[in-house]
Motif scaffolding. Structure first.
Motif, short mmCIF file in Angstrom:
data_model
loop_
_atom_site.label_atom_id
_atom_site.label_comp_id
_atom_site.label_asym_id
_atom_site.label_seq_id
_atom_site.Cartn_x
_atom_site.Cartn_y
_atom_site.Cartn_z
N THR A 137 1.23 -1.52 0.39
CA THR A 137 0.19 -0.10 -0.09
C THR A 137 0.92 1.12 0.07
O THR A 137 1.62 1.53 0.77
N HIS A 232 -4.74 -5.55 7.47
CA HIS A 232 -5.02 -5.57 6.03
C HIS A 232 -7.02 -5.50 6.15
O HIS A 232 -7.92 -5.93 5.13
N ARG A 235 -8.21 -4.64 2.61
CA ARG A 235 -8.69 -5.55 1.59
C ARG A 235 -9.35 -7.22 2.72
O ARG A 235 -9.76 -7.94 0.67
N ILE A 245 -9.38 -6.22 -4.11
CA ILE A 245 -9.10 -4.96 -4.86
C ILE A 245 -7.81 -5.34 -6.10
O ILE A 245 -7.32 -6.40 -6.08
N ASP A 248 -4.33 -7.62 -5.60
CA ASP A 248 -4.18 -7.98 -4.40
C ASP A 248 -4.02 -9.49 -4.20
O ASP A 248 -3.87 -10.46 -4.56
N LEU A 259 -0.88 -3.92 -6.29
CA LEU A 259 -2.02 -3.34 -5.30
C LEU A 259 -2.78 -1.82 -5.30
O LEU A 259 -2.15 -0.43 -4.98
#
Length: 286
Positions: A137, A232, A235, A245, A248, A259
């Motif tokens: 991220t 997470h 996600r 996502i 991912d 991601l």
């Protein structure tokens, strides 16, 4: 370490003891040393713990090295530090994709914390992690620049007074905004992953707003606002309702590319000045 803090306008008058214990969350042991060493002053004059403090007063605290032992952090490369906001107490960075927030082993030195330590070393300051972003991220992340402010920022985080908004791109057509309230726990079969676990998991709340939908690629762009901060969380929540996502590696059945999750915006009220800090990253997913 010496800190001087001016109390903001409209500050509620209270005693030095109340200020240190209730407002600034100074540990009991450290408060004891401040009192016995007489290391607290108001406007340059030594102060006892029953003295009152009010708006405009400058409170100076003198700490000894043993009050807050400095953690050992290997120095990274300060060129990897992209500053979004900084003052004497805290710093907000723009974390790049693919970089860990902090080391998991003592010999690591290629995480954002290592690079920030190198950036702060000439100022004789040490960074402290307030919250983290997953390695995959990108975006805005907050660090403390001294151990004194760390518990105060932690309290703001726990009491939901730090606003964090993320951008995400998911597979499928999500056509309405919603709030996902599903407990999250560890995956017993894969230590890297988290799962929805309504029996043993921790409370997790994610607010989801629709930005747009691309019919050609069958992808929806979203804004996600965290009410809690589980590992997470975004996600797992989006994957659990059938909208994983893009990119991912853990929760998308066919991941490809990066991601598509970015910490786009971060707001908080400064713990000392009470001014609003609002950071929006220049780069975004769309």
């Amino acid at each position: 370490m010496e800190l001087s803090i001016q109390l903001p306008q409209h500050f509620k008058e209270q005693t030095v003891r109340e200020l240190l214990e209730q407002e600034w969350l100074v540990p009991r042991k450290v408060r004891h040393f401040l009192r016995t060493r007489k290391n607290v002053s108001i406007n340059g004059e030594t102060a006892l713990f029953h003295f009152p403090v009010k708006s405009g007063d400058v409170i100076t605290l003198q700490f000894e090295p043993e009050d807050y032992p400095t953690p050992k952090i290997l120095l990274g490369n300060n060129s990897n530090v992209d500053v979004l906001f900084e003052d004497e107490q805290l710093i907000i960075l723009n974390k790049p994709i693919g970089m860990k927030t902090h080391p998991n082993q003592p010999d690591e030195q290629d995480t954002l914390l290592n690079h920030l330590a190198a950036y702060l070393a000439p100022k004789n300051q040490t960074p402290y992690v307030v919250h983290r972003l997953d390695k995959e991220t990108s975006g805005a992340i907050l660090f403390a620049k001294n151990p004194f402010v760390l518990p105060i920022l932690g309290r703001l985080l726990e009491s939901k007074q730090i606003y964090r908004r993320y951008q995400a791109i998911v597979s499928g057509h999500l056509n309405e905004s919603l709030t996902i309230r599903k407990r999250i726990g560890r995956d017993r079969h894969d230590r890297r992953k988290r799962v929805v676990d309504e029996r043993r998991g921790d409370i997790a709340v994610t607010h989801v707003d629709i930005a747009s939908y691309a019919k050609k690629t069958n992808q929806t762009t979203l804004y996600c606002i965290l009410e809690t901060g589980r590992t997470h969380q975004i996600r797992v929540h989006l994957a659990s309702i059938g909208y994983p996502i893009i990119g991912d590696p853990l929760y998308h059945p066919k991941p490809s590319g990066r991601l598509m999750l970015h910490a786009y915006e971060l707001h908080l009220i400064h713990p000392f000045s009470k001014e609003q800090i609002k950071v929006i990253t220049e780069h975004s997913l769309w």
